[in-house]
Design an enzyme around this catalytic site. Structure first.
Site, short mmCIF file in Angstrom:
data_model
loop_
_atom_site.label_atom_id
_atom_site.label_comp_id
_atom_site.label_asym_id
_atom_site.label_seq_id
_atom_site.Cartn_x
_atom_site.Cartn_y
_atom_site.Cartn_z
N LYS A 476 0.83 -1.21 0.00
CA LYS A 476 0.00 0.00 0.00
C LYS A 476 0.86 1.25 0.00
CE LYS A 476 -2.98 -1.26 -0.48
NZ LYS A 476 -4.01 -2.23 -0.77
N HIS A 495 19.52 -12.78 6.77
CA HIS A 495 20.15 -13.57 5.72
C HIS A 495 20.45 -12.72 4.49
CE1 HIS A 495 19.62 -17.14 8.09
NE2 HIS A 495 18.37 -16.78 8.30
N LYS A 595 -7.38 0.18 -11.48
CA LYS A 595 -8.03 -0.64 -10.45
C LYS A 595 -8.32 -2.05 -10.93
CE LYS A 595 -10.70 -0.77 -6.52
NZ LYS A 595 -9.72 -1.01 -5.47
#
Ligand code: F6R
Length: 600
Positions: A476, A495, A595
């Site tokens: 987001k 790592h 969208k």
């Protein structure tokens, strides 16, 4: 991913098309255009930029006529520009075409037509359709369109008008959505229902491989061979989602709607397990989706794993799942998660799974959508229309529905007693009020964002369920604020990625899982000692160790462990929103995105 609208009737079409395009703008917003039959000829106006740019252009170049098609574009082939914008008008100006999808064999067709002296003026795949129809026209528009679409490969929803047959819009669907709206002596075509709701509550949903001939008073349907088909009308609600009301953006409004949306999601859940035997044999479940919907699927998988560890459970990106060698048989259930119900990758997976004998259940927010139509079962999120490109309330509702499904399935499989199940359900019933309580953090998060919006990089860390929420929070943030961000399973950081942690890096930590508290604490110490500023979203704000390691705490209310994702994501949604606002970004329409992603 491109929006199509068309009108034929007695009114001036331009105004109606512009209104429709504004509702469709979420599907793509890099350019738009309109073509009108003015009584003699087809006239087109196209403009790079938002619909307001097209409106401005129409002030100097007004169009008049009662039949028109319009388009708002999300560029695939060819950069955003006036000439790459739709509609495309054929060489002799007989046809204008709008297209959503991808024509895979466009180069082949283009070369063929160019060899016959047909001139092309754009870099798009779509332009070939207009020229091909004109090339194949020998006196009947429908026949020409049918001959053309039989030659196209790929996915396409098309709107076509022709000066040879005025007053008619031809609409074609293959793998991309197209809907006809029925009015009084006027009819419409559109890519979605939302844009039609302001005009009509009565629609016809085109099926794959259908062509519609739409006049002001009539709708005829046929398949690609020209065989007539019946017209089925569906009544839809006329709930409008076009207004942000008192909010500055749809995203803010939609975050605020989370409690009410959750109430609807919970109330609307209808158990799919009517025939218990049908479901008992399932031993393998794939959760598939894209982006936010995939993150919801990951949470669903993890919760189901906690309840039914013996099942083979996977959460996979739809775009990868489609081309991987997963085992699918009649004991396999695929759960497709999608807000829009039109995401091309997800839809392709559904088709592939069904071809291979698997069962498909979808979790979807749009009841009249391709994913719902093509799934065997549907669970509706009932979040209400979501307009902002960044998904918020739909995600919370996807989590709620997937959790209900997991609990329901565990009860069916005998892994939960009736009492345990009812206990969880009662906890879920409190989610709306817990969400409301969490939204009260708004002010602090807004202030915090105003001190932090210049950060260059934000890491999101979590373990277990929190890791998936971290992924969603991070997505987001980058999506609407363009800040570089990564989500990590906290234990994995050392790592390699720990090398990126230095003074000035902001770490947003999600700490909601009691059994992972100590482990999360150790990971946070590792980043703290490398100079990170830590803000922790947690119900354990009183825990001395968490308090000590965190620079700031966002205290969320207590819920049952598996329900935390529904609540803990809310501060991350608010944070992204306020950061993007502080940076002056276009919150509802972030750059490069759309969208509804209807191309693979
Ligand atoms: C991000 C976002 C996207 C969508 C994805 C799938 O905020 O909205 O990642 O989740 O494009 O879309 P749907 O859910 O419509 O299948």
């Amino acid at each position: 991913m491109c929006g199509i609208i068309g009108y034929t009737g007695k009114k001036q079409a331009t105004e109606i098309i512009i209104k429709g395009l504004k509702s469709l703008e979420y599907r793509g917003y890099d350019s738009s255009g309109i073509a009108v039959f003015d009584g003699e000829n087809i006239q087109a106006v196209k403009k790079e930029g938002r619909i307001v740019c097209l409106e401005k252009e129409l002030e100097t170049n007004p169009l008049s006529g009662n039949t028109a098609i319009g388009h708002t574009r999300w560029a695939t082939h060819g950069k955003p520009s006036d000439s790459n914008a739709h509609p495309f008008v054929s060489t002799a100006h007989k046809f204008a075409v709008v297209h959503n999808g991808i024509i895979e064999n466009y180069l082949e067709i283009k070369e063929y037509l160019q060899a016959r002296n047909i001139h092309f003026y754009s870099q798009t795949d779509s332009e070939v359709v207009a020229h091909l129809i004109e090339y194949l026209y020998i006196g009947d528009v429908k026949d020409a369109i049918l001959s053309a679409v039989r030659r196209l490969r790929g996915s396409f929803a098309l709107g076509v008008i022709s000066s040879a047959e005025p007053g008619i819009i031809f609409a074609v669907k293959k793998d991309n959505p197209l809907i006809i709206g029925k009015g009084e002596n006027e009819n419409y075509i559109s890519s979605d229902i939302t844009s039609l709701q302001k005009f009509t509550g009565s629609v016809v949903v085109l099926k794959n491989y259908q062509l519609a001939k739409v006049t002001a008073s009539d709708i005829e349907l046929c398949d690609f061979d020209g065989c007539e088909q019946s017209v089925e009308t569906v009544d839809v609600s006329r709930e409008l989602a076009d207004d942000t009301h008192d909010f500055e953006s749809f995203m803010e409004k939609e975050i605020r709607e989370i409690p009410a949306a959750l109430t609807r999601a919970l109330k609307g859940y209808v158990s799919p397990f009517g025939e218990a035997e049908y479901w008992q044999g399932i031993n393998r479940i794939y959760f598939i989706g894209c982006g936010t919907a995939l993150h919801a699927g990951m949470v669903g998988k993890r919760i189901l794993k906690k309840l039914l560890p013996e099942l083979n459970l996977f959460a996979e990106m739809a775009s990868e799942f489609r081309y991987d060698d997963f085992h699918i048989d009649e004991h396999t259930l695929t759960i497709a998660v999608s807000q829009s119900g039109e995401t091309a990758d997800t839809l392709s997976c559904i088709r592939m799974v069904k071809e291979r004998g698997g069962k498909v259940l979808c979790v979807c927010n749009v009841p009249i959508s391709s994913i719902v139509f093509e799934s065997d079962f549907a669970l509706f999120t009932n979040a209400g229309p979501e307009v902002a490109v960044a998904s918020t309330k739909a995600y919370n509702c996807q989590l709620a529905v997937l959790t209900m499904f997991a609990l329901d399935f565990a009860r069916l499989k005998g892994a939960l007693t009736k009492q345990q199940f009812e206990g969880f359900m009662a906890d879920m019933g409190h989610l709306p009020e817990k969400a409301e309580e969490t939204l009260k953090l708004n002010e602090f998060i807004s202030d915090f964002s105003s001190w932090n919006y210049t950060r260059k990089s934000v890491f999101y860390l979590g373990r277990g369920l929190d890791y998936y929420v971290a992924m969603e929070g991070s997505l987001k943030l980058k999506e609407i604020s363009y800040i570089q961000s990564e989500a990590y399973a906290a234990g994995e950081l050392k790592h390699g990625t720990l090398a990126l942690i230095e003074d000035g890096v902001l770490v947003m930590a999600l700490v909601t899982q009691r059994d992972l508290l100590d482990k999360m604490h150790s990971s946070l110490i590792e980043v703290k000692s490398r100079g990170a500023t830590i803000i922790t979203i947690t119900p354990f704000g009183d825990n001395a160790a968490i308090k000590d390691v965190s620079d700031y705490i966002i205290p969320i209310p207590n819920v049952t462990d598996i329900l935390y994702p529904v609540i803990s994501v809310i501060p991350t949604q608010l944070f992204s929103y306020y950061i993007a606002r502080a940076k002056g970004c276009d919150i509802d329409k972030p750059r490069n995105l759309a969208k509804s992603v209807t191309v693979e």
